[in-house]
Design a protein around this motif. Structure first.
Motif, PDB file in Angstrom:
ATOM      1  N   ASP A  74      -4.339  -2.736  -3.118  1.00 32.56           N
ATOM      2  CA  ASP A  74      -5.679  -3.259  -2.838  1.00 32.56           C
ATOM      3  C   ASP A  74      -6.733  -2.169  -2.944  1.00 32.56           C
ATOM      4  OD1 ASP A  74      -4.900  -1.936  -0.478  1.00 32.56           O
ATOM      5  OD2 ASP A  74      -6.307  -3.132   0.700  1.00 32.56           O
ATOM      6  N   VAL A  75      -6.287  -0.926  -3.095  1.00 33.46           N
ATOM      7  CA  VAL A  75      -7.225   0.193  -3.246  1.00 33.46           C
ATOM      8  C   VAL A  75      -6.679   1.155  -4.296  1.00 33.46           C
ATOM      9  CG1 VAL A  75      -8.046   2.296  -2.104  1.00 33.46           C
ATOM     10  CG2 VAL A  75      -8.199   0.120  -0.897  1.00 33.46           C
ATOM     11  N   MET A  76      -7.530   1.524  -5.247  1.00 34.77           N
ATOM     12  CA  MET A  76      -7.199   2.617  -6.171  1.00 34.77           C
ATOM     13  C   MET A  76      -8.323   3.629  -6.033  1.00 34.77           C
ATOM     14  SD  MET A  76      -4.703   2.243  -8.853  1.00 34.77           S
ATOM     15  CE  MET A  76      -5.463   2.255 -10.452  1.00 34.77           C
ATOM     16  N   ASP A  77      -8.094   4.610  -5.200  1.00 31.24           N
ATOM     17  CA  ASP A  77      -9.145   5.605  -4.977  1.00 31.24           C
ATOM     18  C   ASP A  77      -8.946   6.791  -5.913  1.00 31.24           C
ATOM     19  OD1 ASP A  77      -6.967   6.868  -3.934  1.00 31.24           O
ATOM     20  OD2 ASP A  77      -7.612   6.697  -1.848  1.00 31.24           O
ATOM     21  N   ALA A 102       0.838  -1.208   0.000  1.00 33.11           N
ATOM     22  CA  ALA A 102       0.000   0.000   0.000  1.00 33.11           C
ATOM     23  C   ALA A 102       0.865   1.246   0.000  1.00 33.11           C
ATOM     24  CB  ALA A 102      -0.902  -0.018   1.226  1.00 33.11           C
ATOM     25  N   GLU A 150     -11.218  -6.833  -8.107  1.00 35.76           N
ATOM     26  CA  GLU A 150     -12.029  -6.076  -7.137  1.00 35.76           C
ATOM     27  C   GLU A 150     -11.746  -4.587  -7.257  1.00 35.76           C
ATOM     28  OE1 GLU A 150      -9.715  -8.423  -5.896  1.00 35.76           O
ATOM     29  OE2 GLU A 150     -11.187 -10.030  -6.213  1.00 35.76           O
ATOM     30  N   VAL A 151     -10.484  -4.280  -7.558  1.00 39.58           N
ATOM     31  CA  VAL A 151     -10.100  -2.876  -7.705  1.00 39.58           C
ATOM     32  C   VAL A 151     -10.768  -2.289  -8.953  1.00 39.58           C
ATOM     33  CG1 VAL A 151      -8.153  -1.305  -8.077  1.00 39.58           C
ATOM     34  CG2 VAL A 151      -7.934  -3.186  -6.444  1.00 39.58           C
TER      35      VAL A 151
END
Ligand SMILES: Nc1ncnc2c1ncn2[C@@H]1O[C@H](COP(=O)(O)OP(=O)(O)OP(=O)(O)O)[C@@H](O)[C@H]1O
Ligand SMILES: [Mg+2]
Lengths: 162, 128
Positions: free
Chosen positions: B52-55, B19, B84-85
């Protein structure tokens, strides 16, 4: 107090969270609760990892876990960007047969003068994408925002494990 | 968290390992934009498999990265966006717009190969 257009359920959610009391009809039993102070960009990563770690206990799908982590990330960044500091409260709750996660983003920053504009996709006062709030609203099952200019902003979102 | 940048022939490969904070993301963007000049690279791959996150911030920074690198005369391919991303990005309304993507590192390299040696590309860059 200004608030976004809300339905009866959301109104109830608001009273539940802001008063910290469970109303008679909407009894949410808190299973676990954590408060994460947000004051640096590392805290954004910490908050979303913490949220994912909690939510995984409720058996959310990998997609839902990503949605939840992303929503926390957006809310935490708004705190840092617009209010400088604040906190994210994560709660695992049980309501009857269903369990879920409640994320509350809390700050004592400048507040939002026009909530309905802030919820429009593309509206941004920081020349960003303006997709944070409308996106979080779409990602989660319930969304409520209460903001008072000069006093701060509270955004509460919920996701239920299906 | 420093992202290792590997030089492979005419390409730079940045493999995100874990991350990243917003500042890490911006540092990665600036490092790549600088190194494309230093190594005279023709293409850049950013491997986001570990994200795990692409904001909105991550997406915007990757988009800016690709555009800045294009202005420097090289191509960028983002590889490894997880299912999921991808799902969450679509729900959020986030897109990488004109920035190329590929399934994984291998596909990314193949895409860069095609982009940087395509006949059309030769014509435009050398004027023939
Ligand atoms: N906690 C907050 N305090 C004060 N204003 C806020 C807060 N959160 C959001 N806002 C206001 O609402 C606007 C819309 O927020 P939103 O997160 O949707 O977009 P953004 O932050 O501008 O861009 P993005 O999130 O896409 O990078 C912001 O530009 C800001 O003016
Ligand atoms: Mg935002």
């Amino acid at each position: 107090m200004r608030r976004a257009p809300v339905d009866a359920e959301r109104q109830q959610l608001h009273s539940t969270t802001s008063l910290g009391l469970a109303s008679a009809r909407n009894r949410e039993r808190v299973l676990e609760e954590t408060c994460i102070p947000i004051q640096s960009d590392g805290d954004i990563v910490g908050a979303r990892q913490n949220g994912r770690g909690l939510a995984v206990q409720l058996g959310f799908s990998p997609s839902d876990l990503t949605l939840i982590a992303t929503a926390i990330s957006e809310l935490a960044r708004n705190i840092l960007l617009y209010a400088k500091r604040g906190k994210i409260i994560l709660k695992l709750v049980e309501q009857g047969e269903t369990r879920g996660i409640i994320v509350t983003a809390h700050d004592k920053g400048p507040g939002i003068p026009d909530i309905s504009r802030a919820l429009e996709a593309g509206f941004s006062t920081s020349r960003s994408l303006g997709l944070g709030l409308p996106g979080v609203r779409r990602l989660m099952d319930e969304f409520e925002i209460v903001s008072d200019v000069g006093l701060g902003t509270i955004v509460t979102v919920k996701k239920w494990a299906k | 968290m420093e992202v290792p940048i590997l030089k492979q022939g005419p390409y730079l490969i940045a493999s995100i390992q874990s991350a990243l904070s917003d500042n890490d993301m911006v540092r990665l963007r600036d490092a790549l934009v600088e190194q494309v000049g230093r190594f005279r690279s023709r293409g850049v791959i950013v491997d986001v498999t570990a994200l795990d996150v692409m904001d909105s911030f991550a997406t915007r920074t990757l988009r800016d990265l690709g555009r800045m690198i294009r202005l420097r005369g090289a191509d960028t391919v983002i590889v490894g966006i997880q299912p999921e991303v991808a799902y969450t990005m679509v729900q959020l309304g986030l897109t990488l717009e004109d920035i190329a993507t590929a399934l994984d590192l291998e596909e990314g390299l193949a895409l860069l190969e095609r982009k940087t040696t395509a006949p059309g590309n030769e014509t435009s860059s050398r004027g023939r």
